[in-house]
Design an enzyme around this catalytic site. Structure first.
Site, PDB file in Angstrom:
ATOM      1  N   ASN A   9       0.959  -1.147  -0.058  1.00  0.00           N
ATOM      2  CA  ASN A   9      -0.117  -0.059  -0.016  1.00  0.00           C
ATOM      3  C   ASN A   9       0.940   1.132  -0.009  1.00  0.00           C
ATOM      4  OD1 ASN A   9      -1.827   2.102   0.319  1.00  0.00           O
ATOM      5  ND2 ASN A   9      -2.237   1.338   2.400  1.00  0.00           N
ATOM      6  N   TRP A  10       0.950   1.922  -1.280  1.00  0.00           N
ATOM      7  CA  TRP A  10       1.960   3.130  -1.121  1.00  0.00           C
ATOM      8  C   TRP A  10       1.234   4.385  -0.662  1.00  0.00           C
ATOM      9  CZ3 TRP A  10       4.513   3.434  -6.573  1.00  0.00           C
ATOM     10  CH2 TRP A  10       5.425   2.431  -6.636  1.00  0.00           C
ATOM     11  N   LYS A  11      -0.115   4.242  -0.046  1.00  0.00           N
ATOM     12  CA  LYS A  11      -0.575   5.375   0.396  1.00  0.00           C
ATOM     13  C   LYS A  11      -0.418   6.644  -0.715  1.00  0.00           C
ATOM     14  CE  LYS A  11      -0.234   3.307   4.945  1.00  0.00           C
ATOM     15  NZ  LYS A  11      -0.318   3.566   6.137  1.00  0.00           N
ATOM     16  N   HIS A 101      -9.659   1.604   4.652  1.00  0.00           N
ATOM     17  CA  HIS A 101      -8.508   1.709   5.549  1.00  0.00           C
ATOM     18  C   HIS A 101      -8.804   2.733   6.531  1.00  0.00           C
ATOM     19  CE1 HIS A 101      -4.329   2.757   6.653  1.00  0.00           C
ATOM     20  NE2 HIS A 101      -4.090   1.659   5.825  1.00  0.00           N
ATOM     21  N   GLU A 160      -6.083  -4.730  10.641  1.00  0.00           N
ATOM     22  CA  GLU A 160      -4.982  -3.778  10.915  1.00  0.00           C
ATOM     23  C   GLU A 160      -5.273  -3.224  12.239  1.00  0.00           C
ATOM     24  OE1 GLU A 160      -3.000  -2.639   7.149  1.00  0.00           O
ATOM     25  OE2 GLU A 160      -4.692  -1.291   7.234  1.00  0.00           O
ATOM     26  N   GLY A 166       1.955   2.069  10.964  1.00  0.00           N
ATOM     27  CA  GLY A 166       2.611   3.197  10.828  1.00  0.00           C
ATOM     28  C   GLY A 166       3.564   3.434  12.177  1.00  0.00           C
ATOM     29  N   SER A 197       2.886  -2.273  10.183  1.00  0.00           N
ATOM     30  CA  SER A 197       4.192  -2.355  10.596  1.00  0.00           C
ATOM     31  C   SER A 197       4.916  -3.462  10.195  1.00  0.00           C
ATOM     32  CB  SER A 197       4.643  -2.039  11.959  1.00  0.00           C
ATOM     33  OG  SER A 197       4.304  -0.989  12.478  1.00  0.00           O
ATOM     34  N   GLY A 218       2.493  -1.478   4.466  1.00  0.00           N
ATOM     35  CA  GLY A 218       2.719   0.181   3.782  1.00  0.00           C
ATOM     36  C   GLY A 218       3.935   0.798   3.811  1.00  0.00           C
ATOM     37  N   GLY A 219       4.589   1.331   4.596  1.00  0.00           N
ATOM     38  CA  GLY A 219       5.531   2.010   4.582  1.00  0.00           C
ATOM     39  C   GLY A 219       6.790   1.258   3.979  1.00  0.00           C
TER      40      GLY A 219
HETATM   41  P1  PGA Z   1       2.502   0.311   7.589  1.00  0.00           P
HETATM   42  O1  PGA Z   1       0.902   0.531   7.125  1.00  0.00           O
HETATM   43  O2  PGA Z   1       2.739  -1.178   7.099  1.00  0.00           O
HETATM   44  O3  PGA Z   1       3.372   1.510   7.244  1.00  0.00           O
HETATM   45  O4  PGA Z   1       2.256   0.205   9.214  1.00  0.00           O
HETATM   46  C1  PGA Z   1       0.098  -0.547   6.947  1.00  0.00           C
HETATM   47  C2  PGA Z   1      -1.059   0.014   6.192  1.00  0.00           C
HETATM   48  O5  PGA Z   1      -1.522   1.165   6.926  1.00  0.00           O
HETATM   49  O6  PGA Z   1      -1.903  -0.737   5.519  1.00  0.00           O
END
Ligand code: PGA
Length: 234
Positions: A9-11, A101, A160, A166, A197, A218-219
């Site tokens: 997920n590149w957000k 999300h 999640e 994050g 994470s 995500g990150g």
């Molecule tokens: P993260 O994000 O891996 O940066 O914690 C996951 C998400 O929000 O889908």
């Protein structure tokens, strides 16, 4: 061997140039066999809408085993809805869509009704919804829970927990597995994945759990090398 979903997920990150560099790097890693051949793994990358066309051509150019997804969908079909991107438009490029999300629930006030409408739009356009929930009770708010609902065997649930997103502090694999197993009891034939994470270091500890069918980094998906390592290790 169970099928494992790895869904990046590149957000709200990356320009066209950064995207081109990310794909070049992944393709070099694959060509140099520094990453696994993605066997038994469904690798999905959910990019911003502006990058869909570019990402699609880069995947074709490098013949990468990556399927595209997006991070949102209009709750309506085509029509007079300024600023919205609808399911038919998304389906030209992508197969998956993240819905509900926690960042959308928090910053854009997405409620249960909107989330259900978005799931219905996704299913109507043959997209696979990846529905994010942060606690078990949220499963009960999904209309796809109903056995007669169309497409209720074609969705993915992403568990999640809010504290893990994050933060650098993931849930424990044992706890995530126990929630995933409870979710699976409520909504059958539906893969449950974990997000929050996820890194290349902890990816396998989650995918190794009996009730967890994948991960949603995500990150860590923003860095091609780290994402490739996640795919390899998962
Ligand atoms: P993260 O994000 O891996 O940066 O914690 C996951 C998400 O929000 O889908």
């Amino acid at each position: 061997m169970k099928k494992v979903f790895i869904i990046g997920n590149w957000k709200s990150y990356k320009t066209s140039l950064e995207t081109t560099m990310w794909f070049q790097e992944i393709s070099n890693l694959l060509a140099g066999r520094q990453v696994s051949n993605f066997e038994n793994k469904e690798v999905v990358l959910c990019v911003p809408f502006t990058l869909l066309s570019l990402a699609k051509s880069l995947i074709e150019q490098y013949t990468l085993p990556i399927t595209l997804g997006v991070q949102d969908i209009s709750p309506f079909g085509e029509g007079k809805y300024t600023g919205e991107i609808n399911g038919k438009q998304i389906a030209e490029f992508a197969k998956y869509v993240i819905i509900g999300h926690s960042e959308r629930r928090k910053y854009f006030d997405e409620n249960e009704e909107i989330i259900n409408q978005k799931i219905e739009q996704a299913v109507a356009n043959k997209l696979t919804p990846i529905v994010c929930i942060s606690e078990l009770a949220q499963v009960d708010t999904l209309r796809v829970m109903s056995p007669s609902a169309p497409g209720n065997d074609g969705i993915i649930i992403a568990y999640e927990p809010l504290f893990a997103i994050g933060s650098g502090t993931p849930d424990t694999p044992e706890n995530a597995d126990s929630v995933a197993s409870d979710i699976a009891k409520k909504i059958e034939n539906t893969p449950v994945i974990y997000g929050g994470s996820v890194t290349s270091q902890n990816a396998h500890s989650f995918t190794n759990m009996p009730s967890i069918s994948g991960i949603l980094p995500g990150g860590a998906s923003l860095d091609a090398q780290e994402f490739a390592a996640i795919v390899t290790n998962a």
